[in-house]
Design a protein around this motif. Structure first.
Motif, PDB file in Angstrom:
ATOM      1  N   ASP A   1      46.756  17.321 -30.795  1.00  0.00           N
ATOM      2  CA  ASP A   1      46.129  16.401 -31.740  1.00  0.00           C
ATOM      3  C   ASP A   1      45.587  17.146 -32.958  1.00  0.00           C
ATOM      4  O   ASP A   1      45.675  16.658 -34.088  1.00  0.00           O
ATOM      5  CB  ASP A   1      45.001  15.631 -31.062  1.00  0.00           C
TER       6      ASP A   1
ATOM      7  N   THR B   1      42.734   7.155 -37.880  1.00  0.00           N
ATOM      8  CA  THR B   1      42.555   7.552 -36.480  1.00  0.00           C
ATOM      9  C   THR B   1      41.217   7.120 -35.883  1.00  0.00           C
ATOM     10  O   THR B   1      41.074   7.098 -34.663  1.00  0.00           O
ATOM     11  CB  THR B   1      42.692   9.080 -36.323  1.00  0.00           C
TER      12      THR B   1
ATOM     13  N   VAL C   1      45.637   1.323 -32.960  1.00  0.00           N
ATOM     14  CA  VAL C   1      45.821   2.701 -33.418  1.00  0.00           C
ATOM     15  C   VAL C   1      47.112   2.793 -34.214  1.00  0.00           C
ATOM     16  O   VAL C   1      48.195   2.506 -33.695  1.00  0.00           O
ATOM     17  CB  VAL C   1      45.864   3.681 -32.230  1.00  0.00           C
TER      18      VAL C   1
ATOM     19  N   LYS D   1      49.338   8.037 -34.330  1.00  0.00           N
ATOM     20  CA  LYS D   1      49.284   8.729 -33.050  1.00  0.00           C
ATOM     21  C   LYS D   1      49.979  10.080 -33.174  1.00  0.00           C
ATOM     22  O   LYS D   1      50.877  10.253 -33.998  1.00  0.00           O
ATOM     23  CB  LYS D   1      49.977   7.906 -31.961  1.00  0.00           C
ATOM     24  N   THR D   2      49.564  11.017 -32.356  1.00  0.00           N
ATOM     25  CA  THR D   2      50.219  12.317 -32.332  1.00  0.00           C
ATOM     26  C   THR D   2      51.628  12.144 -31.761  1.00  0.00           C
ATOM     27  O   THR D   2      51.784  11.664 -30.629  1.00  0.00           O
ATOM     28  CB  THR D   2      49.432  13.312 -31.463  1.00  0.00           C
TER      29      THR D   2
ATOM     30  N   PRO E   1      44.397  11.620 -23.119  1.00  0.00           N
ATOM     31  CA  PRO E   1      44.384  11.319 -24.549  1.00  0.00           C
ATOM     32  C   PRO E   1      43.260  10.379 -24.919  1.00  0.00           C
ATOM     33  O   PRO E   1      42.891   9.490 -24.179  1.00  0.00           O
ATOM     34  CB  PRO E   1      45.753  10.670 -24.796  1.00  0.00           C
TER      35      PRO E   1
ATOM     36  N   SER F   1      41.206   8.572 -28.720  1.00  0.00           N
ATOM     37  CA  SER F   1      41.539   7.642 -29.799  1.00  0.00           C
ATOM     38  C   SER F   1      42.667   8.129 -30.673  1.00  0.00           C
ATOM     39  O   SER F   1      43.504   7.372 -31.085  1.00  0.00           O
ATOM     40  CB  SER F   1      40.305   7.390 -30.654  1.00  0.00           C
ATOM     41  N   ARG F   2      42.724   9.419 -30.980  1.00  0.00           N
ATOM     42  CA  ARG F   2      43.711   9.891 -31.936  1.00  0.00           C
ATOM     43  C   ARG F   2      45.104   9.963 -31.334  1.00  0.00           C
ATOM     44  O   ARG F   2      46.070  10.128 -32.026  1.00  0.00           O
ATOM     45  CB  ARG F   2      43.299  11.262 -32.480  1.00  0.00           C
ATOM     46  N   SER F   3      45.223   9.909 -30.035  1.00  0.00           N
ATOM     47  CA  SER F   3      46.550   9.993 -29.436  1.00  0.00           C
ATOM     48  C   SER F   3      46.956   8.716 -28.711  1.00  0.00           C
ATOM     49  O   SER F   3      47.896   8.694 -27.957  1.00  0.00           O
ATOM     50  CB  SER F   3      46.609  11.169 -28.447  1.00  0.00           C
ATOM     51  N   GLY F   4      46.196   7.623 -28.932  1.00  0.00           N
ATOM     52  CA  GLY F   4      46.672   6.344 -28.461  1.00  0.00           C
ATOM     53  C   GLY F   4      45.673   5.466 -27.767  1.00  0.00           C
ATOM     54  O   GLY F   4      45.818   4.254 -27.749  1.00  0.00           O
TER      55      GLY F   4
END
Length: 245
Positions: free
Chosen positions: A94, A186, A196, A199-200, A220, A222-225
């Motif tokens: 991330d 994000t 979201v 996503k990464t 994971p 918030s930033r990855s889903g």
């Protein structure tokens, strides 16, 4: 008290790699090993002469050895490291994606005539500063021992100081724009809508796993889903991470 070698080895991988690359690029320049013209972001040469390396190399030059160069390097060592060890702990993919997204955003912004800049390293560092200031908004920061203010206002204070000391405005402003775009996509937008957008990508996770960069990834967030949690109920409230020291 740890030695310089121990301190360097303790740094998280992405911040350490980027800071080291910036130091090596400037050292090589000071030794006269290359001309910065050949690493600058010049879109004419990128598209007409297919010198695509310029899209990457321009991010590793923070200027010649000077006080400003030292400050930018320290910003990576402090704010980048605190992000990677705090909000992004065990989330190396991330953090790497944040850097890549910031770099891509800056490349797009710099294509606009008013935002043209031959080197975007300072802007990328300023993006790190902006994201850090949103993650730790209530941290107390002393500027040259003269003024103490909340971290939330630090990017604007640093921008004002750069203008006062005669540094260009555009690189700092680009970093703030890119940082806010990332934080909005994000954190702020997911908090407001529950959706979201950014996503990464899976290939970044695979790259980190393949090269065994950093610690194994945790569940994971918030930033990855996953839907982020609101720490205090207000936008730009940060996530209540404790600062070391």
């Amino acid at each position: 008290m740890s030695s310089p070698a121990e301190f360097y080895n303790s740094l998280p991988p992405i911040s350490k790699a980027y800071g080291t690359a910036c130091l090596l690029f400037t050292t090589a320049f000071q030794l006269g090993l290359y001309n910065v013209f050949y690493i600058a972001l010049l879109y004419e040469y990128v598209f007409k002469h297919f010198q695509v390396w310029r899209l990457i190399t321009n991010f590793f030059f923070l200027g010649k050895f000077s006080i400003n160069f030292g400050i930018r390097l320290l910003m990576i060592a402090r704010y980048g490291v605190q992000l990677e060890k705090g909000p992004f702990e065990r989330r190396t993919a991330d953090f790497l994606w944040m850097m890549l997204f910031g770099a891509l955003s800056l490349l797009v912004l710099s294509a606009i005539p008013i935002f043209q800049a031959p080197f975007l390293g300072v802007s990328l560092v300023f993006m790190l500063l902006y994201v850090w200031s949103r993650e730790f908004p209530n941290a107390q920061i002393s500027i040259y021992g003269l003024v103490t203010l909340k971290a939330f206002y630090l990017p604007w204070a640093m921008l004002a100081l750069d203008v006062i000391f005669g540094s260009p405005l555009i690189p700092d402003l680009l970093g703030i724009i890119a940082g806010h775009l990332y934080y909005f996509l994000t954190v702020l937008h997911p908090l407001a809508t529950g959706k979201v957008i950014l996503k990464t990508p899976l290939w970044v996770h695979k790259l980190v796993a393949r090269w065994r960069i950093g610690a194994p990834t945790i569940q994971p967030s918030s930033r990855s889903g996953a839907q982020p949690e609101r720490s205090t109920g207000a936008a730009f409230s940060g996530r209540s991470y404790r600062l070391n020291g």
